[in-house]
Design a protein around this motif. Sequence first.
Motif, PDB file in Angstrom:
ATOM      1  N   ILE A 142      45.079 -26.796  68.130  1.00 16.47           N
ATOM      2  CA  ILE A 142      44.772 -25.782  69.117  1.00 16.47           C
ATOM      3  C   ILE A 142      44.309 -24.447  68.817  1.00 16.47           C
ATOM      4  CG2 ILE A 142      46.456 -27.591  70.359  1.00 16.47           C
ATOM      5  CD1 ILE A 142      48.690 -25.693  70.070  1.00 16.47           C
ATOM      6  N   GLY A 143      45.048 -24.042  67.045  1.00 17.37           N
ATOM      7  CA  GLY A 143      44.643 -22.886  66.993  1.00 17.37           C
ATOM      8  C   GLY A 143      42.824 -22.916  66.856  1.00 17.37           C
ATOM      9  N   ILE A 144      42.870 -23.623  66.559  1.00 17.98           N
ATOM     10  CA  ILE A 144      41.172 -23.791  66.040  1.00 17.98           C
ATOM     11  C   ILE A 144      40.589 -24.000  67.580  1.00 17.98           C
ATOM     12  CG2 ILE A 144      39.137 -24.934  65.483  1.00 17.98           C
ATOM     13  CD1 ILE A 144      40.579 -23.720  63.295  1.00 17.98           C
ATOM     14  N   ALA A 145      40.840 -24.587  68.704  1.00 15.21           N
ATOM     15  CA  ALA A 145      40.615 -24.113  70.381  1.00 15.21           C
ATOM     16  C   ALA A 145      40.966 -22.924  70.687  1.00 15.21           C
ATOM     17  CB  ALA A 145      41.698 -25.701  70.353  1.00 15.21           C
ATOM     18  N   PHE A 146      41.601 -22.402  70.222  1.00 17.43           N
ATOM     19  CA  PHE A 146      42.084 -20.974  70.647  1.00 17.43           C
ATOM     20  C   PHE A 146      40.977 -19.987  70.871  1.00 17.43           C
ATOM     21  CE2 PHE A 146      43.767 -16.782  70.424  1.00 17.43           C
ATOM     22  CZ  PHE A 146      44.294 -16.649  71.396  1.00 17.43           C
ATOM     23  N   ALA A 147      40.273 -20.158  69.901  1.00 19.06           N
ATOM     24  CA  ALA A 147      38.918 -19.422  69.309  1.00 19.06           C
ATOM     25  C   ALA A 147      38.072 -20.338  70.863  1.00 19.06           C
ATOM     26  CB  ALA A 147      37.975 -19.729  68.627  1.00 19.06           C
ATOM     27  N   TYR A 148      37.377 -21.203  70.776  1.00 20.92           N
ATOM     28  CA  TYR A 148      36.459 -22.021  72.424  1.00 20.92           C
ATOM     29  C   TYR A 148      37.957 -20.941  73.792  1.00 20.92           C
ATOM     30  CZ  TYR A 148      34.027 -23.729  75.835  1.00 20.92           C
ATOM     31  OH  TYR A 148      33.285 -23.766  76.941  1.00 20.92           O
ATOM     32  N   MET A 149      38.959 -21.009  73.835  1.00 19.64           N
ATOM     33  CA  MET A 149      39.278 -20.690  74.814  1.00 19.64           C
ATOM     34  C   MET A 149      39.388 -19.164  75.362  1.00 19.64           C
ATOM     35  SD  MET A 149      40.737 -23.113  76.063  1.00 19.64           S
ATOM     36  CE  MET A 149      42.974 -22.670  77.024  1.00 19.64           C
ATOM     37  N   THR A 150      39.372 -18.188  74.355  1.00 18.06           N
ATOM     38  CA  THR A 150      38.451 -16.756  74.220  1.00 18.06           C
ATOM     39  C   THR A 150      36.810 -16.898  75.000  1.00 18.06           C
ATOM     40  OG1 THR A 150      37.904 -16.887  72.065  1.00 18.06           O
ATOM     41  CG2 THR A 150      40.339 -15.990  72.712  1.00 18.06           C
ATOM     42  N   PHE A 151      36.200 -17.758  74.236  1.00 20.99           N
ATOM     43  CA  PHE A 151      35.262 -17.707  74.923  1.00 20.99           C
ATOM     44  C   PHE A 151      34.915 -17.706  76.330  1.00 20.99           C
ATOM     45  CE2 PHE A 151      31.594 -20.278  76.843  1.00 20.99           C
ATOM     46  CZ  PHE A 151      30.178 -19.130  76.320  1.00 20.99           C
ATOM     47  N   ILE A 152      36.071 -18.795  76.849  1.00 20.37           N
ATOM     48  CA  ILE A 152      36.424 -18.723  78.427  1.00 20.37           C
ATOM     49  C   ILE A 152      36.877 -17.734  79.267  1.00 20.37           C
ATOM     50  CG2 ILE A 152      37.115 -20.279  80.150  1.00 20.37           C
ATOM     51  CD1 ILE A 152      37.318 -22.650  78.525  1.00 20.37           C
ATOM     52  N   GLN A 153      37.407 -16.551  78.558  1.00 19.73           N
ATOM     53  CA  GLN A 153      37.785 -15.745  78.885  1.00 19.73           C
ATOM     54  C   GLN A 153      37.074 -14.759  78.903  1.00 19.73           C
ATOM     55  OE1 GLN A 153      41.740 -14.909  76.321  1.00 19.73           O
ATOM     56  NE2 GLN A 153      42.719 -17.205  77.614  1.00 19.73           N
ATOM     57  N   ALA A 154      36.108 -14.854  78.063  1.00 15.58           N
ATOM     58  CA  ALA A 154      35.301 -13.620  78.065  1.00 15.58           C
ATOM     59  C   ALA A 154      33.999 -14.248  78.778  1.00 15.58           C
ATOM     60  CB  ALA A 154      34.349 -13.741  76.474  1.00 15.58           C
ATOM     61  N   VAL A 155      33.932 -15.145  79.524  1.00 15.93           N
ATOM     62  CA  VAL A 155      32.634 -15.409  80.678  1.00 15.93           C
ATOM     63  C   VAL A 155      34.111 -14.563  82.397  1.00 15.93           C
ATOM     64  CG1 VAL A 155      31.673 -16.611  81.702  1.00 15.93           C
ATOM     65  CG2 VAL A 155      31.509 -16.298  79.527  1.00 15.93           C
ATOM     66  N   GLY A 156      34.872 -15.457  82.017  1.00 12.59           N
ATOM     67  CA  GLY A 156      35.473 -14.896  83.098  1.00 12.59           C
ATOM     68  C   GLY A 156      35.898 -13.559  83.318  1.00 12.59           C
ATOM     69  N   PHE A 157      36.312 -12.916  82.836  1.00 13.41           N
ATOM     70  CA  PHE A 157      37.109 -11.674  83.340  1.00 13.41           C
ATOM     71  C   PHE A 157      35.723 -10.911  82.885  1.00 13.41           C
ATOM     72  CE2 PHE A 157      41.091 -13.056  80.425  1.00 13.41           C
ATOM     73  CZ  PHE A 157      41.668 -13.106  81.756  1.00 13.41           C
ATOM     74  N   PHE A 158      34.715 -11.233  82.284  1.00 12.98           N
ATOM     75  CA  PHE A 158      33.753 -10.439  81.845  1.00 12.98           C
ATOM     76  C   PHE A 158      33.403 -10.247  83.510  1.00 12.98           C
ATOM     77  CE2 PHE A 158      28.278 -10.759  82.604  1.00 12.98           C
ATOM     78  CZ  PHE A 158      28.946  -8.817  81.790  1.00 12.98           C
ATOM     79  N   PHE A 159      32.921 -11.086  84.900  1.00 16.23           N
ATOM     80  CA  PHE A 159      32.685 -11.613  86.140  1.00 16.23           C
ATOM     81  C   PHE A 159      33.608 -10.732  86.866  1.00 16.23           C
ATOM     82  CE2 PHE A 159      29.227 -13.911  83.838  1.00 16.23           C
ATOM     83  CZ  PHE A 159      27.951 -13.386  84.395  1.00 16.23           C
ATOM     84  N   GLY A 160      34.785 -11.480  86.706  1.00 15.41           N
ATOM     85  CA  GLY A 160      36.063 -11.193  87.305  1.00 15.41           C
ATOM     86  C   GLY A 160      36.026  -9.522  86.963  1.00 15.41           C
ATOM     87  N   HIS A 161      36.605  -9.545  86.126  1.00 10.30           N
ATOM     88  CA  HIS A 161      36.332  -7.267  85.933  1.00 10.30           C
ATOM     89  C   HIS A 161      35.429  -6.399  86.599  1.00 10.30           C
ATOM     90  CE1 HIS A 161      40.008  -7.873  82.806  1.00 10.30           C
ATOM     91  NE2 HIS A 161      40.385  -7.954  84.358  1.00 10.30           N
ATOM     92  N   GLY A 162      34.047  -7.010  86.032  1.00 14.38           N
ATOM     93  CA  GLY A 162      32.878  -6.055  86.386  1.00 14.38           C
ATOM     94  C   GLY A 162      32.981  -6.658  87.892  1.00 14.38           C
TER      95      GLY A 162
END
Length: 456
Positions: free
Chosen positions: A56-76
Amino acid sequence: MADLESKYQEMTQTPVPRLVLRLAIPSMVSMVVTALYNVVDAAFIGRLSTEATAGIGIAFAYMTFIQAVGFFFGHGSGNFISRALGARSYDDAGRMAAVGFFSPLLIGLLSAVVGLPLLPQLVVLLGAPPAVVPHACNYLRFILLASPFMMSALTLNNQLRLQGNARFGMIGIVSGAILNILLDPILIFTLNLGVTGASIATAVSQLFAWCLLLHGTMRGESVHIRFSNFKPSWAAYREIVAGGLPSLFRQAFNCASAVMLNYAAARFASPGQEASSVAAFAVVSRTTMFAFSLILGFTQGFQPVCGFNYGAHLYRRVRQSYLFTLSVSTAMLTLLSTLGYIFAPQIIAVFRSEDPTLIQIGANALRWQCVVFPLCTLATTTGMLFQNIRLTFPATLLSIGRQGLFFIPAILILPQFLGLQGVEMAQATADLCTFLLTIPFAVWITRKLGAAARQP
C-alpha cells in the motif's frame, strides 16, 4: 439566485473568527475521517504481512496522482467560483463548475484504460521490490477502476468547500470513509480477499462518496453541475491553470517524492530488511497525513472566506482571516507534534507490532518529522492565500518547496552520507527549508493586504 445572494451576505458580514471556525469544522471532519480510513486501511493490511503493508506504500504514489488531478481541477475551478460568487457573477460560476467537474472524470477514465494492462510494470516503476509487486498489483487494480470517480469526487469536494458549503462535502466524504472502514474487515478477513479486499472496499466507498457529493451540488445554495454548462474553452482552462497549478505541482511532486522515498527506503536498508523499511515509511506517511489533515481541514475553512472577501474587495477581512488561521493551526500542530514525538514507537507498533525493524525505522523517521512539523503551517496557509487571490507564481513556488525543491535534493544527498538515517531525516530537512523560504513571502503579503485595507 436568492440562495446565492444569501450566501454572499453571510460570507462578507459574519465576524471572521466565527466564520472561519464554522467553515473549518466540516472540512476538518472530512479530512480527519478520510485520513483515518487510510490509517485503518494500513492497520488492517498490516495484520496480513510486512510485504502487504509495503504494497500500500507503493500504491500511495499512484494515489497522489489521483489527488494531483482532483485538486488541480477542484482548486482551479473552485477558486474561480469563490471569487465569481463574491463578485456576484453567478452564470460564470455555473459554467466553471461544469468544466471543472467533467474534465477529471474523463482523465480518470483514460488513466484506467491505460494503467490496467500495464499494472505490473506500473508498480515496479513506482518502486516496488520484487516481493512486494503482487501485493501492490492487487491493491492498485480496483483503485485504477475507480480513478474517474476518485478524481472528480475530489474536485466536487473542493468546489463545494470553496463555495462555503463544506458541510455538503463533509457528508459525502465522511459517509464514504465510514463505508470503507466497515467494508475493510469484511472483505479482507471474512471473505478472505486480503489486499484485494481492501482495494475493493476503497473503490466502492469512493463511488458512494461521489454520488453523495454530486447530490450536494444540487442543493439550493450550491452552484449546480449541469452538462449543458460543460463548454470547454481556453479561457476556462486558463483560469483553472491559474488557480490550480500550485495544487498540481504540489501533488505531482508528492507523487515523485513518494516514488523516490520507496526506492531510497529499499536501497539503504540492511540486506533482507527492504520490505520492512518500505513498510515503515509507508506507515509514517499515513500517520503524518492523519495529523496534518487536521491542519489542512482548518486552513481549508479559511479559503472560501479569503476568496469571497477578496472578490468583494474586503481586504481587511482577508488579512484578518489569514493571521487567525495561521496562529490557530500552528498551535494545533505543535501539540500534535509533541505527542507524536513522545509516543512514536507506540504509534508505529499499532500498524505492525510483529516487526521490530519496522517499528525502529518508523519511530526514528516519525520523530525527525515531529521536530519541525509545526513549521509547515506557515507555507500551507500562505500558499493557500496566494492561490485564492490568483498570485500563481508565489503560490506554485511555495507548493513545490516541501516535496520538490527541497525534499528531492535531500533524499538524493543525505542518504549518501548518513545511510538510512539520511532517508529518515529527508522530510524534516525539506520542511525546515520550506519554512525559511516562506518567511519573506508571508511578511510581504501581510503588509500588502494591510496597505490595501487602509485605502478608501
